[in-house]
Design a protein around this motif. Structure first.
Motif, PDB file in Angstrom:
ATOM      1  N   LEU A 182       0.835  -1.199   0.000  1.00  0.00           N
ATOM      2  CA  LEU A 182       0.000   0.000   0.000  1.00  0.00           C
ATOM      3  C   LEU A 182       0.875   1.256   0.000  1.00  0.00           C
ATOM      4  O   LEU A 182       0.641   2.179  -0.791  1.00  0.00           O
ATOM      5  CB  LEU A 182      -0.925  -0.001   1.215  1.00  0.00           C
ATOM      6  CG  LEU A 182      -1.936   1.124   1.321  1.00  0.00           C
ATOM      7  CD1 LEU A 182      -2.899   1.101   0.137  1.00  0.00           C
ATOM      8  CD2 LEU A 182      -2.708   0.999   2.632  1.00  0.00           C
ATOM      9  N   GLY A 183       1.888   1.290   0.842  1.00  0.00           N
ATOM     10  CA  GLY A 183       2.788   2.441   0.878  1.00  0.00           C
ATOM     11  C   GLY A 183       3.535   2.632  -0.428  1.00  0.00           C
ATOM     12  O   GLY A 183       3.655   3.752  -0.927  1.00  0.00           O
ATOM     13  N   ASN A 184       4.038   1.538  -1.001  1.00  0.00           N
ATOM     14  CA  ASN A 184       4.754   1.624  -2.283  1.00  0.00           C
ATOM     15  C   ASN A 184       3.836   2.086  -3.406  1.00  0.00           C
ATOM     16  O   ASN A 184       4.240   2.860  -4.275  1.00  0.00           O
ATOM     17  CB  ASN A 184       5.396   0.285  -2.637  1.00  0.00           C
ATOM     18  CG  ASN A 184       6.584  -0.042  -1.763  1.00  0.00           C
ATOM     19  OD1 ASN A 184       7.072   0.795  -1.007  1.00  0.00           O
ATOM     20  ND2 ASN A 184       7.069  -1.266  -1.849  1.00  0.00           N
ATOM     21  N   THR A 185       2.601   1.600  -3.394  1.00  0.00           N
ATOM     22  CA  THR A 185       1.632   1.993  -4.425  1.00  0.00           C
ATOM     23  C   THR A 185       1.331   3.482  -4.324  1.00  0.00           C
ATOM     24  O   THR A 185       1.301   4.192  -5.339  1.00  0.00           O
ATOM     25  CB  THR A 185       0.334   1.171  -4.297  1.00  0.00           C
ATOM     26  OG1 THR A 185       0.660  -0.214  -4.432  1.00  0.00           O
ATOM     27  CG2 THR A 185      -0.682   1.562  -5.349  1.00  0.00           C
ATOM     28  N   ARG A 186       1.119   3.952  -3.113  1.00  0.00           N
ATOM     29  CA  ARG A 186       0.846   5.384  -2.921  1.00  0.00           C
ATOM     30  C   ARG A 186       2.045   6.233  -3.337  1.00  0.00           C
ATOM     31  O   ARG A 186       1.889   7.282  -3.964  1.00  0.00           O
ATOM     32  CB  ARG A 186       0.475   5.662  -1.475  1.00  0.00           C
ATOM     33  CG  ARG A 186      -0.896   5.164  -1.117  1.00  0.00           C
ATOM     34  CD  ARG A 186      -1.229   5.478   0.314  1.00  0.00           C
ATOM     35  NE  ARG A 186      -2.597   5.100   0.618  1.00  0.00           N
ATOM     36  CZ  ARG A 186      -3.099   5.079   1.825  1.00  0.00           C
ATOM     37  NH1 ARG A 186      -2.356   5.424   2.863  1.00  0.00           N
ATOM     38  NH2 ARG A 186      -4.351   4.714   2.020  1.00  0.00           N
ATOM     39  N   ALA A 187       3.249   5.804  -2.982  1.00  0.00           N
ATOM     40  CA  ALA A 187       4.461   6.550  -3.357  1.00  0.00           C
ATOM     41  C   ALA A 187       4.618   6.604  -4.869  1.00  0.00           C
ATOM     42  O   ALA A 187       4.978   7.641  -5.434  1.00  0.00           O
ATOM     43  CB  ALA A 187       5.687   5.915  -2.708  1.00  0.00           C
ATOM     44  N   ALA A 188       4.337   5.482  -5.538  1.00  0.00           N
ATOM     45  CA  ALA A 188       4.447   5.442  -6.998  1.00  0.00           C
ATOM     46  C   ALA A 188       3.421   6.368  -7.642  1.00  0.00           C
ATOM     47  O   ALA A 188       3.726   7.045  -8.632  1.00  0.00           O
ATOM     48  CB  ALA A 188       4.261   4.009  -7.501  1.00  0.00           C
TER      49      ALA A 188
END
Length: 91
Positions: free
Chosen positions: A78-84
């Motif tokens: 979830l964090g990686n998706t939001r950062a991307a």
């Protein structure tokens, strides 16, 4: 629950350990699906509730441990998706 149930619970729980360790260590989730881990994490939580309701210690134990392994993976994805998404939108 029979011995077979405890063996199945152990194996399906243990199967998450390598993925959890790798994902937590590297933070690399490029090959993992957010939707899949969201559904999986909610499903594991519901199995845990079902085990509690049935007072089935194999279900409770296996799903409590599996939830502790799957939830961090889900949160990292979830964090990686939001950062991307932020990077793609230039924010």
């Amino acid at each position: 629950m029979s011995e077979l149930g405890y063996i199945a619970a152990f194996l399906t729980t243990f199967a998450f350990v390598p993925q959890a360790l790798k994902t937590i260590r590297t933070r690399d989730t490029s090959g993992l699906s957010l939707a899949m881990y969201a559904c999986l994490t909610v499903g594991i939580f519901l199995w845990l509730l079902h085990g509690i309701n049935r007072q089935d210690f194999a279900l409770i134990g296996a799903n409590a441990v599996t939830l502790m392994l799957a939830l961090p993976i889900f949160l990292i994805i979830l964090g990686n998706t939001r950062a991307a998404r932020r990077a793609a939108s230039g924010k």
